[in-house]
Enzyme design. Sequence first.
Site, PDB file in Angstrom:
ATOM      1  N   ASN A  69       9.024  -6.599  -9.292  1.00  0.00           N
ATOM      2  CA  ASN A  69       7.800  -6.840  -8.451  1.00  0.00           C
ATOM      3  C   ASN A  69       6.654  -6.449  -9.134  1.00  0.00           C
ATOM      4  OD1 ASN A  69       6.809  -5.495  -5.299  1.00  0.00           O
ATOM      5  ND2 ASN A  69       6.215  -7.426  -6.182  1.00  0.00           N
ATOM      6  N   ASN A 107      -2.375  -9.634  -1.697  1.00  0.00           N
ATOM      7  CA  ASN A 107      -1.441 -10.585  -1.991  1.00  0.00           C
ATOM      8  C   ASN A 107      -1.676 -11.358  -2.931  1.00  0.00           C
ATOM      9  OD1 ASN A 107       1.001  -9.337  -0.669  1.00  0.00           O
ATOM     10  ND2 ASN A 107       0.341 -10.242   1.194  1.00  0.00           N
ATOM     11  N   CYS A 114       2.163  -1.536  -0.083  1.00  0.00           N
ATOM     12  CA  CYS A 114       2.844  -2.156  -1.014  1.00  0.00           C
ATOM     13  C   CYS A 114       3.708  -0.823  -1.566  1.00  0.00           C
ATOM     14  CB  CYS A 114       1.955  -2.560  -1.888  1.00  0.00           C
ATOM     15  SG  CYS A 114       3.273  -3.433  -3.575  1.00  0.00           S
ATOM     16  N   ASN A 153       6.535  -0.789  -3.816  1.00  0.00           N
ATOM     17  CA  ASN A 153       6.770  -0.908  -5.253  1.00  0.00           C
ATOM     18  C   ASN A 153       5.169  -0.432  -5.786  1.00  0.00           C
ATOM     19  OD1 ASN A 153       9.502  -1.456  -5.210  1.00  0.00           O
ATOM     20  ND2 ASN A 153       9.117  -3.604  -4.865  1.00  0.00           N
ATOM     21  N   ASN A 167       2.604  -2.262   6.933  1.00  0.00           N
ATOM     22  CA  ASN A 167       2.577  -3.575   6.902  1.00  0.00           C
ATOM     23  C   ASN A 167       3.832  -4.111   7.983  1.00  0.00           C
ATOM     24  OD1 ASN A 167       4.617  -2.930   5.136  1.00  0.00           O
ATOM     25  ND2 ASN A 167       4.173  -4.324   3.713  1.00  0.00           N
ATOM     26  N   HIS A 188       7.023  -6.093   9.266  1.00  0.00           N
ATOM     27  CA  HIS A 188       8.577  -6.565   8.622  1.00  0.00           C
ATOM     28  C   HIS A 188       9.274  -7.086   9.723  1.00  0.00           C
ATOM     29  CE1 HIS A 188       8.142  -5.225   4.337  1.00  0.00           C
ATOM     30  NE2 HIS A 188       7.201  -4.372   4.974  1.00  0.00           N
ATOM     31  N   GLU A 244       8.279 -12.457   1.101  1.00  0.00           N
ATOM     32  CA  GLU A 244       7.075 -11.494   1.509  1.00  0.00           C
ATOM     33  C   GLU A 244       5.892 -12.588   1.732  1.00  0.00           C
ATOM     34  OE1 GLU A 244       5.236  -8.682  -1.164  1.00  0.00           O
ATOM     35  OE2 GLU A 244       7.067  -7.930  -2.161  1.00  0.00           O
ATOM     36  N   ARG A 245       5.263 -11.705   2.954  1.00  0.00           N
ATOM     37  CA  ARG A 245       3.834 -12.256   3.441  1.00  0.00           C
ATOM     38  C   ARG A 245       3.122 -12.517   2.233  1.00  0.00           C
ATOM     39  NH1 ARG A 245       0.336  -8.845   7.413  1.00  0.00           N
ATOM     40  NH2 ARG A 245       0.313  -7.495   5.583  1.00  0.00           N
ATOM     41  N   GLY A 250       9.410  -2.953  -1.839  1.00  0.00           N
ATOM     42  CA  GLY A 250       9.451  -1.640  -1.457  1.00  0.00           C
ATOM     43  C   GLY A 250       9.424  -1.293   0.067  1.00  0.00           C
ATOM     44  N   THR A 251       8.314  -1.826   0.880  1.00  0.00           N
ATOM     45  CA  THR A 251       8.177  -1.629   2.080  1.00  0.00           C
ATOM     46  C   THR A 251       9.378  -2.359   2.802  1.00  0.00           C
ATOM     47  OG1 THR A 251       6.585  -3.371   2.057  1.00  0.00           O
ATOM     48  CG2 THR A 251       5.528  -1.135   2.177  1.00  0.00           C
ATOM     49  N   GLY A 252       9.787  -3.438   2.316  1.00  0.00           N
ATOM     50  CA  GLY A 252      10.875  -4.326   2.686  1.00  0.00           C
ATOM     51  C   GLY A 252      12.149  -3.401   2.678  1.00  0.00           C
TER      52      GLY A 252
END
Length: 279
Positions: free
Chosen positions: A13, A66, A75, A77, A159, A161, A210-211, A220-222
């Site tokens: 990423n 983004n 974010c 990562n 964010n 998900h 990702e959005r 990472g957040t995912g």
Amino acid sequence: MSLTFTKMQGLGNDFVVIDGISTPVHLDAERVRQIADRRYGVGCDQVLVAEPALGTTADFRYRIWNRDGEEVEHCGNGVRCLARFLIDRGLAPAATITLETVSGLTRVTPTDEGLMQVDMGIPVLEPAAVPFQAEAPAPLYPLVVEGETVQLGVVSMGNPHAVLRVDAVTTAPVSRLGPVIEHHPAFPNRANVGFMAIMGRDHIQLRVYERGAGETLACGTGACAAVAVGIINGWLEPRVQVDLTGGQLVVHWPGKDQSLWMTGPAETVFDGRLPAGEA
Ligand SMILES: N[C@H](CCC[C@H](N)C(=O)O)C(=O)O
């Protein structure tokens, strides 16, 4: 004035990281799209800018755009890479760094193994806070997508998900359902869409559409959102190895009212300079 940047990546990423501390930087959506373009610009999934903290409890402010030009809340990562950037440039000591984003505070600590451990805060399950249109919190929500009803886990890591459980990530309908769910009206601010295969109670495989960026090699957040959904549904133990296309993260959520922790790599690829007048 020309603008220096550092290209970095966390499990593939990838990011353009800019020091907005030493010299203020003003990016608009069009400029971000130009920088992120993989043919006409540097190329990246997100653009990250470090700025002086606005509040008193953080060491720095951390802003994320983004590749579509939209500024977003977090974010995972990227925060590991930003901490590495601040340490390597001598802007922060090699110790815990507190970063403020629009969604709150995040703390990053270098580990003895050369990784970065991140306190990602408490996952938010209240639908209205994601935001997601639902009456009340639930472990899974039915959503009609292209005529079929899918079961979604929904969580915010700052964010938004959505997480779908699939039998295998290799055959997951990422490109077909990812954009449809990203833009579904039930997500007023759109959503990142994770496709999670449970390999064991301490091991998942994950792909994320990702959005604002499309499918990335890692999110990472995912990864944090997927583990949170897995734990809430009783599918996972508190500490999980997350295998993403670009590599592995370890996510640990010891309890529902406690912070969720993510540990993973952050790598510098090269330093560069954007021509004058382009940022
Ligand atoms: N696409 C995300 C931002 C980047 C998240 C991802 N790169 C990560 O590592 O968490 C969003 O619109 O919320």
